[in-house]
Design a protein around this motif. Structure first.
Motif, PDB file in Angstrom:
ATOM      1  N   GLY A 185      67.242 -48.783  45.918  1.00 10.66           N
ATOM      2  CA  GLY A 185      66.738 -49.019  44.569  1.00 10.66           C
ATOM      3  C   GLY A 185      65.876 -50.257  44.454  1.00 10.66           C
ATOM      4  N   GLY A 186      65.504 -50.582  43.229  1.00 11.69           N
ATOM      5  CA  GLY A 186      64.643 -51.720  42.965  1.00 11.69           C
ATOM      6  C   GLY A 186      63.497 -51.340  42.055  1.00 11.69           C
ATOM      7  N   GLU A 187      62.507 -52.208  41.974  1.00 13.57           N
ATOM      8  CA  GLU A 187      61.334 -51.989  41.120  1.00 13.57           C
ATOM      9  C   GLU A 187      60.197 -51.401  41.945  1.00 13.57           C
ATOM     10  OE1 GLU A 187      58.003 -54.567  38.588  1.00 13.57           O
ATOM     11  OE2 GLU A 187      59.715 -55.552  39.558  1.00 13.57           O
ATOM     12  N   GLY A 188      59.635 -50.296  41.463  1.00 12.78           N
ATOM     13  CA  GLY A 188      58.518 -49.680  42.157  1.00 12.78           C
ATOM     14  C   GLY A 188      57.231 -50.464  41.942  1.00 12.78           C
ATOM     15  N   LEU A 189      56.480 -50.691  43.014  1.00 16.43           N
ATOM     16  CA  LEU A 189      55.216 -51.422  42.933  1.00 16.43           C
ATOM     17  C   LEU A 189      54.010 -50.531  43.145  1.00 16.43           C
ATOM     18  CD1 LEU A 189      56.102 -54.665  44.949  1.00 16.43           C
ATOM     19  CD2 LEU A 189      56.328 -54.235  42.492  1.00 16.43           C
ATOM     20  N   ALA A 190      54.135 -49.515  43.955  1.00 17.09           N
ATOM     21  CA  ALA A 190      53.013 -48.622  44.242  1.00 17.09           C
ATOM     22  C   ALA A 190      53.541 -47.305  44.775  1.00 17.09           C
ATOM     23  CB  ALA A 190      52.067 -49.250  45.254  1.00 17.09           C
ATOM     24  N   LEU A 191      52.801 -46.233  44.488  1.00 19.91           N
ATOM     25  CA  LEU A 191      53.119 -44.904  44.996  1.00 19.91           C
ATOM     26  C   LEU A 191      52.000 -44.493  45.953  1.00 19.91           C
ATOM     27  CD1 LEU A 191      54.836 -42.332  44.967  1.00 19.91           C
ATOM     28  CD2 LEU A 191      53.466 -41.532  43.035  1.00 19.91           C
ATOM     29  N   ILE A 192      52.340 -44.308  47.210  1.00 20.25           N
ATOM     30  CA  ILE A 192      51.348 -43.970  48.222  1.00 20.25           C
ATOM     31  C   ILE A 192      51.507 -42.500  48.575  1.00 20.25           C
ATOM     32  CG2 ILE A 192      50.474 -44.516  50.528  1.00 20.25           C
ATOM     33  CD1 ILE A 192      51.820 -47.245  50.298  1.00 20.25           C
ATOM     34  N   PRO A 193      50.558 -41.646  48.208  1.00 24.07           N
ATOM     35  CA  PRO A 193      50.652 -40.228  48.561  1.00 24.07           C
ATOM     36  C   PRO A 193      50.718 -40.035  50.074  1.00 24.07           C
ATOM     37  CG  PRO A 193      48.963 -40.585  46.901  1.00 24.07           C
ATOM     38  CD  PRO A 193      49.371 -41.931  47.391  1.00 24.07           C
ATOM     39  N   ALA A 194      51.324 -38.948  50.499  1.00 24.95           N
ATOM     40  CA  ALA A 194      51.495 -38.701  51.923  1.00 24.95           C
ATOM     41  C   ALA A 194      50.156 -38.681  52.660  1.00 24.95           C
ATOM     42  CB  ALA A 194      52.229 -37.374  52.135  1.00 24.95           C
ATOM     43  N   GLU A 195      49.140 -38.101  52.044  1.00 20.19           N
ATOM     44  CA  GLU A 195      47.836 -38.016  52.712  1.00 20.19           C
ATOM     45  C   GLU A 195      47.277 -39.410  52.991  1.00 20.19           C
ATOM     46  OE1 GLU A 195      43.677 -37.971  53.436  1.00 20.19           O
ATOM     47  OE2 GLU A 195      44.576 -38.758  51.586  1.00 20.19           O
ATOM     48  N   THR A 196      47.429 -40.307  52.039  1.00 21.70           N
ATOM     49  CA  THR A 196      46.961 -41.688  52.226  1.00 21.70           C
ATOM     50  C   THR A 196      47.812 -42.408  53.260  1.00 21.70           C
ATOM     51  OG1 THR A 196      46.208 -41.785  49.924  1.00 21.70           O
ATOM     52  CG2 THR A 196      46.517 -43.883  51.057  1.00 21.70           C
ATOM     53  N   TRP A 197      49.110 -42.166  53.199  1.00 23.03           N
ATOM     54  CA  TRP A 197      50.025 -42.823  54.136  1.00 23.03           C
ATOM     55  C   TRP A 197      49.653 -42.510  55.578  1.00 23.03           C
ATOM     56  CZ3 TRP A 197      53.579 -46.510  54.271  1.00 23.03           C
ATOM     57  CH2 TRP A 197      54.518 -46.532  55.311  1.00 23.03           C
ATOM     58  N   VAL A 216      47.357 -45.759  56.484  1.00 20.70           N
ATOM     59  CA  VAL A 216      48.378 -46.806  56.643  1.00 20.70           C
ATOM     60  C   VAL A 216      48.982 -46.787  58.046  1.00 20.70           C
ATOM     61  CG1 VAL A 216      50.523 -47.800  55.755  1.00 20.70           C
ATOM     62  CG2 VAL A 216      48.876 -46.768  54.175  1.00 20.70           C
ATOM     63  N   ILE A 217      49.758 -45.774  58.367  1.00 20.40           N
ATOM     64  CA  ILE A 217      50.527 -45.852  59.609  1.00 20.40           C
ATOM     65  C   ILE A 217      49.675 -45.667  60.856  1.00 20.40           C
ATOM     66  CG2 ILE A 217      52.651 -45.118  58.492  1.00 20.40           C
ATOM     67  CD1 ILE A 217      52.284 -42.375  59.822  1.00 20.40           C
ATOM     68  N   ARG A 218      48.466 -45.151  60.735  1.00 21.09           N
ATOM     69  CA  ARG A 218      47.626 -45.029  61.928  1.00 21.09           C
ATOM     70  C   ARG A 218      47.007 -46.365  62.323  1.00 21.09           C
ATOM     71  NH1 ARG A 218      42.462 -41.330  60.802  1.00 21.09           N
ATOM     72  NH2 ARG A 218      42.100 -41.971  62.966  1.00 21.09           N
ATOM     73  N   TYR A 219      47.144 -47.372  61.442  1.00 23.46           N
ATOM     74  CA  TYR A 219      46.629 -48.706  61.735  1.00 23.46           C
ATOM     75  C   TYR A 219      47.815 -49.646  61.945  1.00 23.46           C
ATOM     76  CZ  TYR A 219      42.181 -46.905  60.049  1.00 23.46           C
ATOM     77  OH  TYR A 219      41.032 -46.170  59.879  1.00 23.46           O
ATOM     78  N   ARG A 220      47.852 -50.252  63.119  1.00 30.34           N
ATOM     79  CA  ARG A 220      48.975 -51.103  63.469  1.00 30.34           C
ATOM     80  C   ARG A 220      49.088 -52.296  62.518  1.00 30.34           C
ATOM     81  NH1 ARG A 220      50.024 -53.818  69.471  1.00 30.34           N
ATOM     82  NH2 ARG A 220      51.996 -54.836  68.946  1.00 30.34           N
ATOM     83  N   GLY A 221      50.282 -52.493  61.991  1.00 32.52           N
ATOM     84  CA  GLY A 221      50.568 -53.657  61.157  1.00 32.52           C
ATOM     85  C   GLY A 221      50.377 -53.456  59.674  1.00 32.52           C
ATOM     86  N   ARG A 222      49.741 -52.342  59.244  1.00 35.13           N
ATOM     87  CA  ARG A 222      49.467 -52.201  57.818  1.00 35.13           C
ATOM     88  C   ARG A 222      50.726 -52.006  56.979  1.00 35.13           C
ATOM     89  NH1 ARG A 222      43.760 -48.997  56.487  1.00 35.13           N
ATOM     90  NH2 ARG A 222      42.408 -50.696  57.248  1.00 35.13           N
ATOM     91  N   SER A 223      51.688 -51.262  57.483  1.00 32.08           N
ATOM     92  CA  SER A 223      52.910 -51.085  56.692  1.00 32.08           C
ATOM     93  C   SER A 223      53.638 -52.408  56.516  1.00 32.08           C
ATOM     94  CB  SER A 223      53.830 -50.059  57.364  1.00 32.08           C
ATOM     95  OG  SER A 223      54.187 -50.477  58.674  1.00 32.08           O
ATOM     96  N   LEU A 224      53.633 -53.249  57.543  1.00 31.15           N
ATOM     97  CA  LEU A 224      54.240 -54.571  57.425  1.00 31.15           C
ATOM     98  C   LEU A 224      53.441 -55.449  56.471  1.00 31.15           C
ATOM     99  CD1 LEU A 224      56.377 -56.588  58.305  1.00 31.15           C
ATOM    100  CD2 LEU A 224      54.951 -57.157  60.283  1.00 31.15           C
ATOM    101  N   ASP A 225      52.110 -55.339  56.502  1.00 35.68           N
ATOM    102  CA  ASP A 225      51.279 -56.110  55.574  1.00 35.68           C
ATOM    103  C   ASP A 225      51.583 -55.736  54.125  1.00 35.68           C
ATOM    104  OD1 ASP A 225      50.029 -57.426  57.643  1.00 35.68           O
ATOM    105  OD2 ASP A 225      48.321 -56.057  57.721  1.00 35.68           O
TER     106      ASP A 225
END
Length: 341
Positions: free
Chosen positions: A280-292, A296-305
């Motif tokens: 749980g918690g407060e939602g900050l952003a919704l990332i659609p699967a296509e964008t994800w 995001v995940i195809r670039y190293r470090g972006r999910s951590l950023d």
């Protein structure tokens, strides 16, 4: 999502691998640690006792960690588990049952842990003993001597080197540490196994938070080196990854959970269920699967950023970051949906 200043992702698949995944391990071990703290507190409040037995092996740098896989059993973990079965497990016999009865051992929780250091891999067991009555130091010493004899014989029978006198160590908590058992079983951050603010849940379950001492390292520290490209740590992590397959992180002796269920409500969730649970918690952003998958995940470090931005600047920082990647807010990344009233 952000919860208490800590950001995390939700809506993702989880693996539930307590030995290999730092994300799932943290959630699983936190839940197990809390459960151990709850049951040990209730057990002592009922007038019973607790003790900790640590079982180690004698090993050298070139000895392989090995595996417990069927038809491939080898190395230190095979010796460790075969010795356990003979000394305290399913093939321990009536003498072990008599020893438990004579010393008032009602049951135990066994936790597997492994470190790596100058002398190679160091797998060991922490065993939390549930006692009918608290032990004196003399009673603990007597049990330790008997347990040591069983462990030394069993290790040699399993093909290992005869452990030294520190191969079996039994400790009892101080009265003022009655509610601090968990840090000893799942070890706290300094890696020390002393009864100073002893909390069994953390010591038994929180291997994800432990750091080695005297030059030794916890597995996730080896993984960190492997991820950084350190040549020596890559094969070490692969060896650990193969060896940890099928090893129970925590084992409850037969009948103990049923006995404890009369005192407290137990956590009956599987590791996979704990890992998949949304905190749980407060939602900050919704990332659609296509964008994800595309951005995001195809670039190293972006999910951590993304997590770092969420923790440092909230939703505005997350928006600034994704727009710096050339994404369009409102199309590629959306505002988080409002929780239902």
């Amino acid at each position: 999502m952000i919860n208490g200043g800590v950001a995390h992702m939700t809506g993702l698949v989880t693996c539930g691998k307590i030995h290999l995944c730092p994300v799932c391990s943290a959630k699983i071990r936190a839940a197990r640690s809390e459960e151990i703290d709850t049951v040990t507190g209730a057990w002592q409040e009922a007038g019973h006792g607790l003790a900790m037995m640590t079982l180690t092996l004698r090993h050298y740098r070139r000895m392989p960690l090995g595996t417990t896989r069927k038809r491939e059993r080898s190395g230190l973990v095979a010796v460790q588990h075969d010795a356990w079965i003979t000394a305290f497990g399913s093939r321990a016999g009536k003498m072990w049952q008599r020893l438990q009865t004579d010393h008032g051992v009602v049951g135990y929780v066994r936790v597997w842990e492994c470190t790596q250091g100058e002398n190679g891999w160091h797998p060991h067991f922490h065993v939390l003993l549930f006692l009918d009555r608290p032990w004196t130091r003399d009673r603990a010493d007597a049990f330790e001597a008997a347990a040591r004899d069983r462990w030394l014989r069993s290790v040699q029978k399993a093909g290992g080197y005869r452990p030294n006198d520190r191969g079996v160590q039994v400790d009892v908590p101080r009265p003022e540490d009655a509610q601090q058992f968990s840090r000893y079983l799942f070890k706290n951050q300094d890696g020390k196994a002393r009864f100073e603010r002893w909390a069994p849940g953390a010591e038994l379950a929180r291997a994800d938070q432990k750091h080695g001492r005297d030059g030794s390292r916890m597995p996730f520290e080896v993984a960190q080196g492997a991820a950084a490209g350190l040549a020596d740590d890559v094969p070490l992590w692969h060896e650990y990854e193969y060896a940890a397959h099928g090893i129970r992180a925590m084992y409850w002796s037969n009948g103990l959970r049923a006995l404890l269920a009369d005192l407290v409500d137990l956590d009956d969730r599987s590791d996979e269920e704990i890992a998949a649970e949304d905190v749980g918690g407060e939602g900050l952003a919704l990332i659609p699967a296509e964008t994800w998958y595309r951005a995001v995940i195809r670039y190293r470090g972006r999910s951590l950023d993304l997590l770092r931005a969420a923790e440092t600047g909230g939703a505005w920082a997350v928006r600034g970051l994704v727009e710096s990647w050339g994404l369009v807010w409102g199309r590629d990344v959306l505002d988080a949906p409002q929780p239902p009233a």
